[in-house]
Scaffold this motif. Structure first.
Motif, PDB file in Angstrom:
ATOM      1  N   PHE A 213       0.857  -1.189   0.000  1.00  0.00           N
ATOM      2  CA  PHE A 213       0.000   0.000   0.000  1.00  0.00           C
ATOM      3  C   PHE A 213       0.892   1.238   0.000  1.00  0.00           C
ATOM      4  O   PHE A 213       2.089   1.171   0.338  1.00  0.00           O
ATOM      5  N   GLU A 214       0.312   2.359  -0.372  1.00  0.00           N
ATOM      6  CA  GLU A 214       1.031   3.634  -0.341  1.00  0.00           C
ATOM      7  C   GLU A 214       0.723   4.330   0.975  1.00  0.00           C
ATOM      8  O   GLU A 214      -0.438   4.465   1.363  1.00  0.00           O
ATOM      9  N   LEU A 215       1.766   4.774   1.661  1.00  0.00           N
ATOM     10  CA  LEU A 215       1.614   5.414   2.964  1.00  0.00           C
ATOM     11  C   LEU A 215       1.683   6.925   2.808  1.00  0.00           C
ATOM     12  O   LEU A 215       2.607   7.466   2.201  1.00  0.00           O
ATOM     13  N   HIS A 216       0.691   7.621   3.376  1.00  0.00           N
ATOM     14  CA  HIS A 216       0.652   9.083   3.343  1.00  0.00           C
ATOM     15  C   HIS A 216       0.795   9.605   4.775  1.00  0.00           C
ATOM     16  O   HIS A 216       0.176   9.056   5.690  1.00  0.00           O
ATOM     17  N   ARG A 217       1.578  10.665   4.948  1.00  0.00           N
ATOM     18  CA  ARG A 217       1.838  11.196   6.277  1.00  0.00           C
ATOM     19  C   ARG A 217       1.514  12.692   6.350  1.00  0.00           C
ATOM     20  O   ARG A 217       2.415  13.532   6.337  1.00  0.00           O
ATOM     21  N   PRO A 218       0.233  13.030   6.427  1.00  0.00           N
ATOM     22  CA  PRO A 218      -0.141  14.447   6.521  1.00  0.00           C
ATOM     23  C   PRO A 218       0.305  15.036   7.858  1.00  0.00           C
ATOM     24  O   PRO A 218       0.446  14.315   8.852  1.00  0.00           O
TER      25      PRO A 218
ATOM     26  N   ALA B 118      -5.085  15.578   6.118  1.00  0.00           N
ATOM     27  CA  ALA B 118      -5.508  14.196   6.302  1.00  0.00           C
ATOM     28  C   ALA B 118      -6.891  13.969   5.699  1.00  0.00           C
ATOM     29  O   ALA B 118      -7.136  12.964   5.014  1.00  0.00           O
ATOM     30  N   LEU B 119      -7.796  14.900   5.930  1.00  0.00           N
ATOM     31  CA  LEU B 119      -9.143  14.778   5.391  1.00  0.00           C
ATOM     32  C   LEU B 119      -9.152  14.924   3.872  1.00  0.00           C
ATOM     33  O   LEU B 119      -9.958  14.292   3.179  1.00  0.00           O
ATOM     34  N   ALA B 120      -8.237  15.758   3.351  1.00  0.00           N
ATOM     35  CA  ALA B 120      -8.142  15.920   1.901  1.00  0.00           C
ATOM     36  C   ALA B 120      -7.674  14.628   1.232  1.00  0.00           C
ATOM     37  O   ALA B 120      -8.186  14.244   0.173  1.00  0.00           O
ATOM     38  N   PHE B 121      -6.698  13.939   1.841  1.00  0.00           N
ATOM     39  CA  PHE B 121      -6.262  12.649   1.307  1.00  0.00           C
ATOM     40  C   PHE B 121      -7.433  11.669   1.241  1.00  0.00           C
ATOM     41  O   PHE B 121      -7.608  10.945   0.251  1.00  0.00           O
ATOM     42  N   LYS B 122      -8.214  11.641   2.301  1.00  0.00           N
ATOM     43  CA  LYS B 122      -9.349  10.713   2.336  1.00  0.00           C
ATOM     44  C   LYS B 122     -10.371  11.056   1.261  1.00  0.00           C
ATOM     45  O   LYS B 122     -10.961  10.169   0.635  1.00  0.00           O
ATOM     46  N   ALA B 123     -10.576  12.363   1.040  1.00  0.00           N
ATOM     47  CA  ALA B 123     -11.523  12.788   0.017  1.00  0.00           C
ATOM     48  C   ALA B 123     -11.060  12.356  -1.374  1.00  0.00           C
ATOM     49  O   ALA B 123     -11.872  12.004  -2.242  1.00  0.00           O
ATOM     50  N   VAL B 124      -9.754  12.341  -1.599  1.00  0.00           N
ATOM     51  CA  VAL B 124      -9.207  11.965  -2.899  1.00  0.00           C
ATOM     52  C   VAL B 124      -9.269  10.452  -3.120  1.00  0.00           C
ATOM     53  O   VAL B 124      -9.704   9.974  -4.175  1.00  0.00           O
ATOM     54  N   TYR B 125      -8.840   9.674  -2.108  1.00  0.00           N
ATOM     55  CA  TYR B 125      -8.687   8.229  -2.294  1.00  0.00           C
ATOM     56  C   TYR B 125      -9.909   7.416  -1.866  1.00  0.00           C
ATOM     57  O   TYR B 125     -10.009   6.228  -2.193  1.00  0.00           O
TER      58      TYR B 125
END
Length: 287
Positions: A6-11, A17-24
């Motif tokens: 998986f790809e790990l994102h570290r906001p 963090a919420l923007a990442f969730k909205a995208v993916y």
């Protein structure tokens, strides 16, 4: 077994963090302490292409007191940090004690309050006490926010009212009545409770007792008949007399709890534990 790639994102902010969730979207999940999520990923029970690590979001770790007396505990606060926080120790010593006895030191240092609440494992300590304290859950998604009573947040085993695009931001505990005391008592053969009981006792105010049992069903449950009986008692009764009057009411109410047999014990055994642990929790509040 290793988890699937998986790809790990570290906001570094809640907004990111919420923007990442909205995208993916559904291809992603939030990662807090990881004590439950990583086990599920390694077992291939769960799979996500994107994991959003929240550990670098500072506002999720803050513990502070609002002007109205509400104690706000950031969802990423670990059990170890909560147990040692001066505000929690002063205002909610019963909850500090609970946090200091969760599982083992490895879990307490890594595991977060928000993580255990969102995973919704029924054999957990925190949900029961938070229900007794009338806590509220502060949730945020991309562009919106809401709060829910803790009693409405837990819907069933591994199920909560949190939407997939929401982050549990904080747990808000309102000011307790003057002189109120709280206690939590549990018992289990493993590091998870077979049964846990939380009590909040106040000698002032309309409700004298808030009494909840956890781990015996899918969600924490109140014991309203015992609470109602306690509310009719004079405030100056000695602890022994208080328990003598509550014991028969609690015994009858506990016998009707819809418990079930599992690896933590038989249903009748758990109902008996409710009575034993309730007595210990109430007596701890009164002494």
């Amino acid at each position: 077994m290793r988890p699937a790639r998986f790809e790990l994102h570290r906001p570094t902010s809640l907004e990111d963090a919420l923007a990442f969730k909205a995208v993916y979207g559904d291809e992603s999940t939030f990662h807090a302490g990881g004590t439950e999520l990583l086990v599920a990923l390694k077992a291939r029970v769960l799979h996500y292409d994107h994991v959003i690590d929240l550990k670098q979001v500072p506002e999720l770790r803050r513990i502070h007191l609002r002007e109205d007396g509400t104690l706000v505990i950031g969802a990423l606060s670990t059990h170890h940090a909560i147990a040692r926080d001066p505000l929690v120790q002063r205002l909610l010593p019963g909850y500090a004690e609970l946090s200091d006895n969760v599982a083992n030191i490895r879990v307490r240092v890594a595991g977060t309050l928000g993580g255990v609440l969102c995973f919704a494992e029924p054999h957990a300590d925190a949900p029961t006490m938070l229900c007794a304290l009338d806590a509220r859950m502060a949730l945020a998604s991309h562009g919106s926010a809401r709060t829910l009573p803790s009693r409405e947040f837990h819907l069933g085993e591994f199920t909560t009212a949190r939407e997939e695009n929401e982050i549990l931001v904080a747990i808000e505990v309102p000011p307790q009545p003057p002189g109120a005391r709280s206690a939590y008592r549990c018992f289990g053969h493993t590091e998870r409770p077979a049964v846990g009981v939380a009590a909040v006792w106040s000698r002032k105010g309309p409700q004298r007792l808030s009494l909840w049992a956890g781990a015996i069903t899918g969600v924490p449950i109140p014991l309203p008949e015992t609470q109602a009986a306690a509310n009719t008692l004079p405030a100056d009764l000695p602890p022994t007399e208080i328990w003598n009057r509550l014991a028969p009411v609690l015994a009858a109410e506990a016998a009707r709890i819809p418990a079930h047999d599992d690896l933590h014990g038989g249903a009748d055994y758990k109902r008996h534990l409710v009575q034993v642990l309730a007595q210990r929790a109430i007596e701890a509040c009164l002494t």
